[in-house]
Write a protein that holds these residues in place. Structure first.
Motif, PDB file in Angstrom:
ATOM      1  N   ARG A  50      38.793  54.414  40.676  1.00  0.00           N
ATOM      2  CA  ARG A  50      39.689  55.346  39.819  1.00  0.00           C
ATOM      3  C   ARG A  50      40.720  54.599  39.070  1.00  0.00           C
ATOM      4  N   LEU A  51      41.029  53.304  39.098  1.00  0.00           N
ATOM      5  CA  LEU A  51      42.100  52.736  38.348  1.00  0.00           C
ATOM      6  C   LEU A  51      41.327  51.991  37.387  1.00  0.00           C
ATOM      7  N   VAL A  52      42.088  51.625  35.945  1.00  0.00           N
ATOM      8  CA  VAL A  52      41.896  51.048  35.045  1.00  0.00           C
ATOM      9  C   VAL A  52      42.450  49.654  35.073  1.00  0.00           C
ATOM     10  N   TRP A  53      41.367  48.700  34.929  1.00  0.00           N
ATOM     11  CA  TRP A  53      41.796  47.292  34.966  1.00  0.00           C
ATOM     12  C   TRP A  53      41.723  46.456  33.942  1.00  0.00           C
ATOM     13  N   ASP A  54      42.584  45.566  33.907  1.00  0.00           N
ATOM     14  CA  ASP A  54      42.288  44.642  32.490  1.00  0.00           C
ATOM     15  C   ASP A  54      41.190  43.860  32.794  1.00  0.00           C
ATOM     16  N   LYS A  55      41.170  43.084  34.067  1.00  0.00           N
ATOM     17  CA  LYS A  55      40.033  42.396  34.688  1.00  0.00           C
ATOM     18  C   LYS A  55      39.551  42.963  35.825  1.00  0.00           C
ATOM     19  N   LYS A  56      38.234  43.482  35.971  1.00  0.00           N
ATOM     20  CA  LYS A  56      37.820  44.123  37.194  1.00  0.00           C
ATOM     21  C   LYS A  56      37.805  43.219  38.390  1.00  0.00           C
ATOM     22  N   PRO A  57      38.057  43.666  39.484  1.00  0.00           N
ATOM     23  CA  PRO A  57      37.887  42.778  40.774  1.00  0.00           C
ATOM     24  C   PRO A  57      36.519  42.502  41.036  1.00  0.00           C
ATOM     25  N   THR A  58      36.099  41.174  41.441  1.00  0.00           N
ATOM     26  CA  THR A  58      35.074  40.765  42.055  1.00  0.00           C
ATOM     27  C   THR A  58      34.953  40.873  43.664  1.00  0.00           C
ATOM     28  N   SER A  59      36.267  40.445  44.097  1.00  0.00           N
ATOM     29  CA  SER A  59      36.628  40.462  45.633  1.00  0.00           C
ATOM     30  C   SER A  59      37.072  41.829  46.182  1.00  0.00           C
ATOM     31  N   THR A  60      36.734  42.137  47.403  1.00  0.00           N
ATOM     32  CA  THR A  60      37.466  43.437  47.952  1.00  0.00           C
ATOM     33  C   THR A  60      38.253  43.011  49.162  1.00  0.00           C
ATOM     34  N   LEU A  61      38.107  42.597  50.430  1.00  0.00           N
ATOM     35  CA  LEU A  61      39.001  42.355  51.370  1.00  0.00           C
ATOM     36  C   LEU A  61      39.087  40.898  51.665  1.00  0.00           C
ATOM     37  N   GLU A  62      40.265  40.198  51.768  1.00  0.00           N
ATOM     38  CA  GLU A  62      40.572  38.828  52.349  1.00  0.00           C
ATOM     39  C   GLU A  62      41.454  39.169  53.670  1.00  0.00           C
ATOM     40  N   TRP A  63      40.906  38.997  54.836  1.00  0.00           N
ATOM     41  CA  TRP A  63      41.643  39.199  55.938  1.00  0.00           C
ATOM     42  C   TRP A  63      42.192  38.024  56.840  1.00  0.00           C
ATOM     43  N   ASP A  64      43.380  37.568  56.840  1.00  0.00           N
ATOM     44  CA  ASP A  64      43.771  36.821  57.974  1.00  0.00           C
ATOM     45  C   ASP A  64      45.025  37.361  58.589  1.00  0.00           C
ATOM     46  N   LEU A  65      44.877  37.792  59.682  1.00  0.00           N
ATOM     47  CA  LEU A  65      45.858  38.604  60.163  1.00  0.00           C
ATOM     48  C   LEU A  65      47.264  37.770  60.579  1.00  0.00           C
ATOM     49  N   PRO A  66      48.301  38.607  59.858  1.00  0.00           N
ATOM     50  CA  PRO A  66      48.556  40.025  59.530  1.00  0.00           C
ATOM     51  C   PRO A  66      48.383  39.960  57.862  1.00  0.00           C
ATOM     52  N   ASN A  67      47.813  39.027  57.420  1.00  0.00           N
ATOM     53  CA  ASN A  67      47.878  38.952  55.780  1.00  0.00           C
ATOM     54  C   ASN A  67      46.648  39.488  55.177  1.00  0.00           C
ATOM     55  N   ALA A  68      46.858  40.581  54.374  1.00  0.00           N
ATOM     56  CA  ALA A  68      45.761  41.059  53.815  1.00  0.00           C
ATOM     57  C   ALA A  68      45.784  41.050  52.326  1.00  0.00           C
ATOM     58  N   TRP A  70      43.525  42.575  49.002  1.00  0.00           N
ATOM     59  CA  TRP A  70      42.589  43.711  48.333  1.00  0.00           C
ATOM     60  C   TRP A  70      42.323  43.376  47.081  1.00  0.00           C
ATOM     61  N   PHE A  71      41.181  43.522  46.399  1.00  0.00           N
ATOM     62  CA  PHE A  71      40.855  43.075  45.151  1.00  0.00           C
ATOM     63  C   PHE A  71      41.555  42.104  44.492  1.00  0.00           C
ATOM     64  N   SER A  72      41.704  40.974  44.955  1.00  0.00           N
ATOM     65  CA  SER A  72      43.003  40.029  44.634  1.00  0.00           C
ATOM     66  C   SER A  72      42.687  39.185  43.335  1.00  0.00           C
ATOM     67  N   ASP A  73      41.413  39.290  42.885  1.00  0.00           N
ATOM     68  CA  ASP A  73      41.131  38.599  41.562  1.00  0.00           C
ATOM     69  C   ASP A  73      41.133  39.662  40.189  1.00  0.00           C
ATOM     70  N   GLY A  74      41.373  40.924  40.588  1.00  0.00           N
ATOM     71  CA  GLY A  74      41.473  41.825  39.432  1.00  0.00           C
ATOM     72  C   GLY A  74      42.759  41.853  38.851  1.00  0.00           C
ATOM     73  N   THR A  75      43.197  42.173  37.705  1.00  0.00           N
ATOM     74  CA  THR A  75      44.302  42.302  37.096  1.00  0.00           C
ATOM     75  C   THR A  75      44.668  43.484  36.602  1.00  0.00           C
ATOM     76  N   LEU A  76      45.703  44.185  36.650  1.00  0.00           N
ATOM     77  CA  LEU A  76      46.001  45.630  36.111  1.00  0.00           C
ATOM     78  C   LEU A  76      47.631  45.693  35.839  1.00  0.00           C
ATOM     79  N   ASN A  77      47.898  46.933  35.194  1.00  0.00           N
ATOM     80  CA  ASN A  77      49.235  47.334  35.016  1.00  0.00           C
ATOM     81  C   ASN A  77      49.652  48.723  35.821  1.00  0.00           C
ATOM     82  N   ALA A  78      50.552  48.681  36.635  1.00  0.00           N
ATOM     83  CA  ALA A  78      50.692  50.155  37.458  1.00  0.00           C
ATOM     84  C   ALA A  78      51.039  51.221  36.347  1.00  0.00           C
TER      85      ALA A  78
END
Ligand code: WT7
Length: 656
Positions: A50-68, A70-78
């Motif tokens: 649903r978001l418009v991205w400048d660069k679409k993410p290829t990653s979804t979740l990286e989880w190292d409790l308690p640090n999450a 999401w979509f970390s390699d994507g770029t966008l402007n809110a």
């Protein structure tokens, strides 16, 4: 309604199946639960489309409790996601906001292309004033369009906003500014409350006396009249923003770039700077808004009746609705600004289709009687929502019958500042609803109710609410205090997020939220900690010691009851202390906010303590609610409790 009638409802275990009309056209289809369950990450990846991205993410979740992440390699402007993209996609003439003024009947219509220009101008003005990527900007404003515009302009530049509710005191504002080192403040000269101006800028002036690093204040003129002015620090919005270009080329930021901070009360005196990042937050705000409020952007006029100073305003007046390109009502005033039927006049005039508000407001509207909603045409409404505290079945039924005319689904949505977006809720068109139950985790969310040891409880049992897997809009932490983040939320039950709420699973397995189990109070849906109020009381020169509890209240859900011992000379002790009680109430309002003013202050010579010297709050809560006192054998001096109960009975309740 009588107790007996209420009991009858509960006994009946009243269930309202989804209405036929909703099932046919609902955004949510039953298959989404299965889809999300089969592969939660794939489900959220799809929602992120649903978001418009400048660069679409290829990653979804990286989880190292308690640090999450999401979509970390994507770029966008809110802000591009909230505004520019709708103009680019041909929806510029669509109304983003019908803004309705406090009491005078004034309104203002802002389309998406107008919003784009206003945000661009404001972003240019902020650049001129020196705001840069990575900065924090405090926003202390009334419910006017410039508040939304300021938020979007700040995040457009990659800075983070920290919106402080306009009802907070100068002290509360300065401590929030200092904690996150804000260098800029955006405010207004004042706000209107039931037609009367009340100052805001003066609180900023006072707050900034202890914030030497704030060099720039941008001020919207809302109420007119004189304000104190610091040359070289203070700038009028109309002087600086209006002359800017309405074009601004955005930069794009990583998905995990900080979007905003929002201070909320925990169990200590110091509020926590909860921070959220960009892509995961936007994804879940938009997905929940789409499915839970069944948003049809072409035809709906949605009204979240909340303040921008709280998370509900962030997620469901600004980010979620704007990402979807929705048309909303934004209302500046109180429920009775311009008359007690004001809300119903607004619904009628703008043909609101969705109304989202808090139980405390529903109870207030209910007190004002059935005639007011009945005397207006509310037939445009097709869905109702509630949030902020457990809703009592009586208020739920009143909402359904009198506002929803028995044909609007009610979504009781459970979430928190920390969760960023809705977590537990019925879905209209799918879930049968029960008065008072939040029912089911949203697709892609894993929640459970566990016992003291962290084991899942069975149907018909109660325990602690936990979230058992990371979710996109979860807070990324407490600003500047990662250790507190871990210990508050992640250490109580290993591997799970501890929400601080009690919950039960009914015989059908549906979830009921039962309120906080810690020292956090919920006053009219506002979160306050008992320690925070105790701290304020002890700060008064006459107070020796204070213990604060939240007691059940018919209108506000909970109300603050304070037990206070005084530092008094023998001579003072013989005097009438009633003026002091009022002074202490005003003192708390000044130090924190009028919402923190105790309903009752009991002056007592002593407080009940355990042998180890801890104040027994549980007992005080029982006293405050006139419950039987249970076991007092661990008390140092059991007679203290009886004495306090006696004092309590003699006290009048002050209300305003
Ligand atoms: C606390 C979070 C989420 C926006 C407003 C409050 C209580 C919230 C419900 C509900 C029962 C609820 C909880 C929670 N709460 N919604 N539908 N049913 N309780 O945000 O200030 O962060 O407060 O509000 O106790 O922990 P918040």
């Amino acid at each position: 309604m009588t107790e007996a009638k209420l009991e009858a409802w509960l006994d009946e275990k009243r269930v309202f199946p989804p209405s036929e009309s909703f099932v046919a056209n609902a955004n949510a289809k039953p298959s989404i639960y299965d889809e999300a369950k089969a592969d939660p990450e794939a489900w959220w990846r799809k929602q992120a489309e649903r978001l418009v991205w400048d660069k679409k993410p290829t990653s979804t979740l990286e989880w190292d409790l308690p640090n999450a992440k999401w979509f970390s390699d994507g770029t966008l402007n809110a802000s591009v996601n909230c505004v520019d993209r709708h103009v680019a996609e041909g929806r510029g003439d669509k109304v983003a906001y019908y803004w309705v003024a406090d009491a005078d009947g004034e309104s203002r219509t802002i389309t998406y292309s107008e919003l784009q220009k206003l945000v661009a101008k404001t972003a240019n003005a902020l650049v001129e004033l020196g705001v840069k990527k990575g900065d924090r900007v405090a926003i202390y404003m009334p419910m006017i369009p410039e508040a939304v515009i300021a938020m979007l302009a700040v995040v457009r530049l990659g800075a983070a906003h920290s919106v402080v509710f306009g009802g907070f005191s100068a002290d509360a504002l300065s401590s929030r500014i200092l904690d996150s080192d804000c260098r800029f403040v955006i405010t207004a000269d004042g706000a209107f409350r039931r037609g009367a101006p009340s100052p805001l800028k003066s609180a900023v002036d006072e707050a900034l006396q202890s914030c030497p690093d704030v060099k720039t204040v941008l001020v919207v003129r809302r109420t007119g009249g004189d304000v104190h002015w610091v040359e070289g620090r203070d700038y009028w919005w109309h002087d600086v923003v209006d002359r800017q270009s309405d074009q601004h080329t955005p930069e794009f930021f990583p998905a995990e770039h900080t979007l905003f901070l929002m201070y909320t009360s925990g169990t200590t005196a110091k509020p926590k700077g909860i921070f959220h990042t960009t892509a995961g937050y936007l994804t879940q705000c938009a997905a929940t808004y789409h499915y839970i409020f069944d948003v049809k952007p072409e035809t709906d006029v949605l009204w979240t009746a909340a303040d921008i100073g709280w998370i509900t305003g962030h997620s469901y007046i600004v980010y979620g609705p704007l990402v979807l390109g929705a048309t909303q009502i934004m209302y500046e005033g109180l429920p009775d600004s311009g008359g007690r039927d004001r809300w119903w006049r607004i619904v009628e005039q703008f043909k609101a289709t969705v109304l989202y508000t808090a139980p405390t407001t529903i109870r207030t509207l209910m007190k004002w009687g059935d005639e007011l909603p009945k005397s207006h045409d509310l037939s445009s409404l097709r869905l109702l929502g509630t949030v902020g505290e457990p809703i009592n079945p009586e208020a739920w039924m009143w909402y359904r019958e009198n506002v929803g005319r028995n044909n609007c689904p009610i979504v009781d949505t459970w979430w928190q500042t920390e969760t960023g977006a809705i977590m537990i809720t019925p879905l209209p068109g799918i879930t049968a609803t029960k008065p008072g139950a939040a029912m089911t985790p949203f697709p892609g969310i894993s929640a459970d109710v566990v016992d003291n040891e962290g084991n899942s409880v069975g149907n018909g049992e109660g325990g602690y609410l936990v979230i058992t897997a990371p979710w996109p809009s979860m807070t990324r932490g407490i600003y500047g205090d990662p250790a507190r983040f871990k210990s508050t939320y992640w250490d109580r039950f290993p591997g799970m997020y501890f929400a601080g709420d009690g919950a039960k699973r009914d015989e059908d397995g549906d979830l009921w939220l039962l309120g906080r189990i810690d020292d956090v109070m919920n006053i009219s849906g506002h979160r306050l900690s008992t320690t925070e109020v105790e701290h304020a009381l002890v700060g008064h020169p006459a107070v020796a010691e204070a213990a604060v509890v939240g007691a059940t209240d018919d209108t506000t859900g909970q109300a603050i009851v304070a037990f206070v011992t005084l530092k008094l000379s023998a001579e003072d002790a013989t005097k009438d202390q009633s003026h002091l009680v009022e002074e202490l109430r005003q003192h708390v309002a000044r130090v924190i906010s009028p919402i923190a003013k105790p309903r009752q202050i009991i002056l007592t010579p002593d407080l009940p303590k355990t042998r180890s010297g801890k104040i027994m709050r549980r007992l005080l809560r029982d006293v405050a609610e006139n419950r039987s006192l249970g076991d007092v054998t661990t008390l140092m001096d059991p007679t203290v409790v009886n004495m306090i109960s006696g004092l309590m009975q003699n006290e009048g309740t002050s209300e305003d």
